[in-house]
Each structure stands twice: as C-alpha cells, then as structure tokens.
Design a protein around this motif. Structure first.
Motif, PDB file in Angstrom:
ATOM      1  N   ASN A   1      75.257 -76.261  54.871  1.00  0.00           N
ATOM      2  CA  ASN A   1      76.007 -75.051  55.211  1.00  0.00           C
ATOM      3  C   ASN A   1      77.143 -74.792  54.228  1.00  0.00           C
ATOM      4  N   THR A   2      77.778 -75.853  53.767  1.00  0.00           N
ATOM      5  CA  THR A   2      78.907 -75.687  52.848  1.00  0.00           C
ATOM      6  C   THR A   2      78.463 -74.924  51.598  1.00  0.00           C
TER       7      THR A   2
ATOM      8  N   ASN B   1      75.436 -73.286  51.262  1.00  0.00           N
ATOM      9  CA  ASN B   1      74.709 -72.070  51.659  1.00  0.00           C
ATOM     10  C   ASN B   1      75.657 -70.930  52.045  1.00  0.00           C
ATOM     11  N   PHE B   2      76.690 -71.253  52.797  1.00  0.00           N
ATOM     12  CA  PHE B   2      77.670 -70.223  53.183  1.00  0.00           C
ATOM     13  C   PHE B   2      78.370 -69.651  51.951  1.00  0.00           C
ATOM     14  N   GLN B   3      78.651 -70.550  50.989  1.00  0.00           N
ATOM     15  CA  GLN B   3      79.340 -70.083  49.792  1.00  0.00           C
ATOM     16  C   GLN B   3      78.494 -69.032  49.069  1.00  0.00           C
TER      17      GLN B   3
ATOM     18  N   GLY C   1      76.415 -67.094  50.484  1.00  0.00           N
ATOM     19  CA  GLY C   1      76.510 -65.893  51.323  1.00  0.00           C
ATOM     20  C   GLY C   1      77.773 -65.100  51.060  1.00  0.00           C
ATOM     21  N   TYR C   2      78.887 -65.797  50.836  1.00  0.00           N
ATOM     22  CA  TYR C   2      80.145 -65.084  50.561  1.00  0.00           C
ATOM     23  C   TYR C   2      80.034 -64.243  49.290  1.00  0.00           C
ATOM     24  N   TYR C   3      79.163 -64.673  48.391  1.00  0.00           N
ATOM     25  CA  TYR C   3      78.952 -63.924  47.144  1.00  0.00           C
ATOM     26  C   TYR C   3      77.878 -62.838  47.321  1.00  0.00           C
TER      27      TYR C   3
ATOM     28  N   MET D   1      80.628 -55.527  44.468  1.00  0.00           N
ATOM     29  CA  MET D   1      79.524 -55.846  45.382  1.00  0.00           C
ATOM     30  C   MET D   1      78.954 -54.566  45.978  1.00  0.00           C
TER      31      MET D   1
ATOM     32  N   SER E   1      77.693 -60.801  52.893  1.00  0.00           N
ATOM     33  CA  SER E   1      78.956 -61.532  52.871  1.00  0.00           C
ATOM     34  C   SER E   1      79.596 -61.538  54.271  1.00  0.00           C
TER      35      SER E   1
ATOM     36  N   THR F   1      77.496 -63.570  56.738  1.00  0.00           N
ATOM     37  CA  THR F   1      77.640 -65.020  56.533  1.00  0.00           C
ATOM     38  C   THR F   1      78.885 -65.543  57.241  1.00  0.00           C
TER      39      THR F   1
END
Lengths: 309, 257
Positions: free
Chosen positions: A96-97, A99-101, A103-105, B1, B9, B12
C-alpha cells in the motif's frame, strides 16, 4: 538540457536563520550529482524547497524548464524524493505504501499495481509486500523509500542521505541499482554522509556551506584540485623516517605506523623510492580518507566538526 | 494533472482513509455502537418510560436522531483530526506534499474519509436504535442532506484543528471543551421549547442545535427552529471551512516551514 536550474535561491526561517544565501545551481539531464556540506549547511533546506516541503523566501527554481512558482504540480510530477528521515505510515503495508504513492500521482490502479510489484521485486522487498512497514529492518525501510520515490517514474530522483545506516553490502547493492537507473537516463541528485559514495557515484559535485555554494564542478576536476593526500603506512619494523621535503611530509603515529602527506603530482613510485632509500619496509598502505573528503575538509575547513553531506 | 488523474489521486486518498477506518474498526466503529447502545438503554428504556412524550413522540424516538447526529459529527471530527495529525506527526503527510496532488484534492480526500466514518457510525447507531424503537422517516432527502453536510463540516473542523495542532493533546481540546458541551446543549435530549427563554435564546446561537433540529425534522417531521436558517448555516459554514482549510494548506500552515 537542464534538469534543474536554481537562481538566487534564498531561505530565511521565521527565527531569522538564513539557511540559503542566494544559491545558484544547475544540474544537467542525466547527471549523477552530489550536494555535499557540513551539518546545517543548507542541503536539506534546498531539497525541501525543491520538493515542496519548505517555502522559499525568494529566488527561482526550474525543473526541465517548468517553474516552481508557475506550475508547482508539473515540477513535482517530475521529481522523485527519498528524504533523510523515515516518513512512513508504519501501520501501512509495503504494498500500500508504494501503491498509494502511485495513486497520488494519478496513476490508475492497474498500472500502479504493475509498477509496485516490479519495484518491490527489483529492490528485493517482494516477500514483504503484505507486511506492515513497522516490521521491516532499517535497510528494508530505506529500499521501500526508494521504491516509493520511483513508482511514478520521475525524471529527477532526489536522494537525501539514501544509504545512512545501511551496512556496506546493502549500500553497495543500492549503488549498483542507482547506477543502473542513472545509466538508463534518470537524473540523480544526492546528498550523502559518505563522501566515498559521492566519489564513486557522482560525475559532478557541489559543496555548500553556510547557505552558499563553495564549489560546483565535475568530480574529476575537483579531485584534481587536491593539494595533497594523506596515506597511512603500516611498517614491517620500527624504522628511521626519511627526511621531509616539499613533496612528502611524514608523521609518526606509533612505532609501526606513519602518515605521509603526499603533494598533488607525486606518484606512489616516487614515494616508495624515498622510503626504499631510507630503508623503510612497508607492510601495507591505505588512504587516510577518501580524496573527496580531503578536498571537502580543505574547502570547508571544519575537520573534526562532524562531516556530513 | 488532467481530470482523470485528479480523480485517481482523490480516490486513492479517500480509499486509504476509508481503509484506515475499517482496519481499526475496534477504535472507530465499535465504540459508538456500545456507547449509544448504553444511551438507548438508560435514557430510552430506563428513564424514557418515565418521561412523557415530546412533540407527540416517545422520548426514545425523540432523542434518537440527535444521538445519530451527535455520533456522526464527533466521529467525523475525530477521524480527520486524528488521521491528519498522525500523518503530520509520522511525517507521511510528506507523501502527499511531494506529489502533484492539488491542495483541494488533499482537503476533500481527508474530508471524504471523515464523512464516510461519520455516516457509517451514524448508521450503526440507527441500527442499534432499531432494537429499542421504531424509526419513522418523514423526509429521506432532508436526513441525507443534514447528515452529509454536518459530517462534512465537522470533518473540515477536524482538519483545521489538526493543521494547527502541534501535539496530540491539541486535537482533544476541541472535542472536550467545545464539541461535547455544544452537542449536549443542542437539544439532543430535549426540545428547546421546554427551556426558559434565556436558555432558548442561547440554544439558538448554537450551530449544532440547527443540525440536530433539522435532522430530527427529517425523521419526525417536527422542528423547533427555522429549517432555512439551518440549511444556510450548514452550507455557509461548509464553504467557510473549505476556504479556510484550502488557504491554510496552500500557505503550508503546520505543514511547511
């Protein structure tokens, strides 16, 4: 093309501390660049400004021609960051650490998952994917930070003390990985506590002290500026020292150990010739510090104050 | 973006926040069920039987919407305050700060997590309430509006609190000294028509009163104050909270040096 262009960057903290006093710096695309300086020199402030963790007081920052003031999101999208301090949610899983990162992008779940798996495998963390971060060793946490910094495939990777606290084997394996990424086109900006690391990896070095860049040059040129280098010689038996001259000076450390300060341009053959004439038998020889460290001490003039980068 | 990346984003962050709520369900979802179950037993069954009907409804039915609302707003607040401050404290908020995620995505992502927890906790309390009484529904849209808008408002309040907090103690000050008194004096357990004139006027200055009153209207069809005031107040405070949060995140208050 310039990956990074910094002009007259200044930062004064609210307490009045002037951390950066008009820094000018350029990093070319594809460079492996080291930023070195003693504690409190301004390195972390500079990196903090680049990554959006510190507000600058004035100056201009451009990443691949994108201006930090005009389009901070475009600048951030091109940067991958591995900070000096661990900054994980320790209760989150490794998967998750990373994968979430992604996602933030804005990377969609399918692609994020593919990249996460690839990076965890490359950095030998795949078997820990489901483990919470708190269960990882120090070295694994560092590698996880690197995976997280790379998951969005940045054009510039910023590494603040990436190998701090790692054992030699892990440090070397990380060097190999970073060199491969650099050869594949990734621009890398590094601060490191280990000057040996900067000498081994970086083709360009800047030395910063008290918020000012003291020197910014290709590593080879910088090392060529060394006035002298100190070697430690282990002797076979107690011997009389050869006399000092302008090129080589000796110091006795103990009856079987001497240090020799060798001027730039003098070959090891010439040193050994002098020792041979004085009938000094040498068991082994090693540099007292790596060459960049000598230069660093020479420039910053703070030997014994606690080197760091 | 682009819009799709912004959506990913936001999704997530929201997913991460919701997963956190579910992962630590013994801290987030179970306590309100137990606490409010006790409220129903004590105030509804034990004492409620001794209290006459209020505005035509049995006491337990009268207090139920207020208890759901109380649960919703306290949980929304504490979710965002706790999650955001933990992210600051452990520094993993930097994962978002170094990314191109816009400020509004960060704010609304955390708020969405708070709203989800507030609504789930509210539903849990309502389900527990069903063991004690029948729950009438007068207007579902009113219920949904008040629940979501109140959860959103107090999620924003939790975010503001977490932004300004420097230590863990700071995020318990608002719930203890502001939220609890305001919710208990918001007409949850009584109708303000039962109060002396002075207390009635004081109650009208309490924003949570309008939330409880409007929410109760959605269930029972009775209210003590103007619904329009409640709607405007909730909408207005949400806008103010959102603008303030965005401004503080943009300036980096409590986030950047």
């Amino acid at each position: 093309m310039e990956a990074l262009n910094i002009k007259q960057l200044r930062k004064t903290y609210s307490a009045g501390v002037e951390a950066l006093k008009g820094v000018d710096l350029k990093v070319e695309q594809g460079e492996f660049f080291a930023l070195l300086g003693p504690n409190g020199a301004g390195k972390s402030t500079l990196i903090g400004i680049l990554t959006g963790l510190v507000n600058k007081t004035s100056g201009k920052v451009q990443v691949f021609d994108e201006d930090l003031d005009v389009s901070p999101e475009r600048v951030k999208a091109q940067l991958g960051v591995m900070t000096q301090e661990l900054n994980f949610n320790i209760f989150e899983s490794c998967w998750n650490t990373v994968n979430f990162q992604a996602g933030y992008y804005g990377i969609d779940w399918k692609e994020a998952s593919r990249r996460t798996e690839q990076l965890l495998r490359d950095l030998e963390l795949w078997d820990k994917a489901k483990q919470p971060v708190r269960n990882l060793s120090g070295g694994m946490k560092r590698r996880l930070m690197l995976a997280r910094a790379l998951v969005h495939d940045p054009r510039v990777l910023i590494l603040d003390e990436p190998t701090a606290g790692l054992d030699i084997e892990l440090r070397r394996s990380l060097w190999v990985y970073l060199q491969k990424r650099n050869e594949a086109g990734l621009t890398i900006i590094l601060t490191t506590h280990y000057l040996e690391e900067a000498e081994a990896l970086c083709n360009r070095v800047a030395i910063i002290d008290q918020g000012t860049i003291l020197r910014d040059a290709p590593t080879r040129d910088l090392l060529g500026q060394l006035k002298k280098q100190t070697f430690v010689l282990e002797l076979v038996e107690k011997s009389e020292m050869p006399g000092d001259d302008e090129q080589v000076q000796y110091r006795i450390v103990d009856p079987l150990t001497i240090e020799a300060d060798v001027a730039h341009g003098i070959t090891m053959n010439e040193v050994f010739e002098r020792l041979k004439q004085a009938e000094v038998k040498v068991q082994s020889m090693r540099p007292k510090a790596n060459r960049l460290e000598e230069l660093f001490i020479d420039l910053v003039g703070k030997k014994g104050k606690g080197l760091s980068a | 973006m682009n819009a799709y990346r912004l959506y990913i984003s936001w999704l997530t962050l929201t997913r991460k926040e919701v997963m956190r709520v579910l992962r630590i369900w013994t801290q987030t979802l179970l306590p309100p069920a137990i606490t409010m179950g006790i409220y129903f037993v004590v105030f509804g069954s034990f004492l409620g039987g001794q209290i006459k009907e209020i505005e035509g409804y049995p006491y337990i039915q009268f207090i139920l919407p207020g208890l759901v609302m109380m649960t919703c707003i306290t949980n929304s607040f504490s979710n965002v305050a706790s999650s955001f401050f933990s992210a600051k404290f452990m520094r993993h908020i930097e994962e978002m700060l170094v990314s191109p995620m816009p400020d509004w995505v960060m704010v609304t992502g955390f708020v969405a997590g708070g709203v989800v927890r507030g609504v789930i906790c509210g539903l849990i309390v309502a389900l527990v309430g069903l063991f004690f009484t029948h729950i009438p529904i007068y207007n579902f849209l009113i219920i949904a509006f008040y629940l979501l808008a109140s959860a959103s408002l107090f999620s924003l309040a939790g975010l503001l609190n977490a932004l300004m907090a420097r230590k863990f103690d700071d995020i318990s000050i608002v719930p203890t000294f502001v939220l609890t008194p305001l919710t208990y004096f918001a007409g949850t357990f009584y109708s303000i028509q039962m109060l002396p004139e002075t207390w009635k006027k004081i109650s009208l200055a309490n924003p949570i009163f309008y939330m409880v009153d409007g929410f109760r209207y959605g269930f029972l069809g009775v209210h003590d104050a103007s619904l329009m005031v409640g709607v405007v107040l909730l909408g207005g405070l949400n806008l103010v909270g959102l603008a303030l949060s965005m401004h503080m995140v943009k300036k980096g208050v409590g986030l950047r040096s």
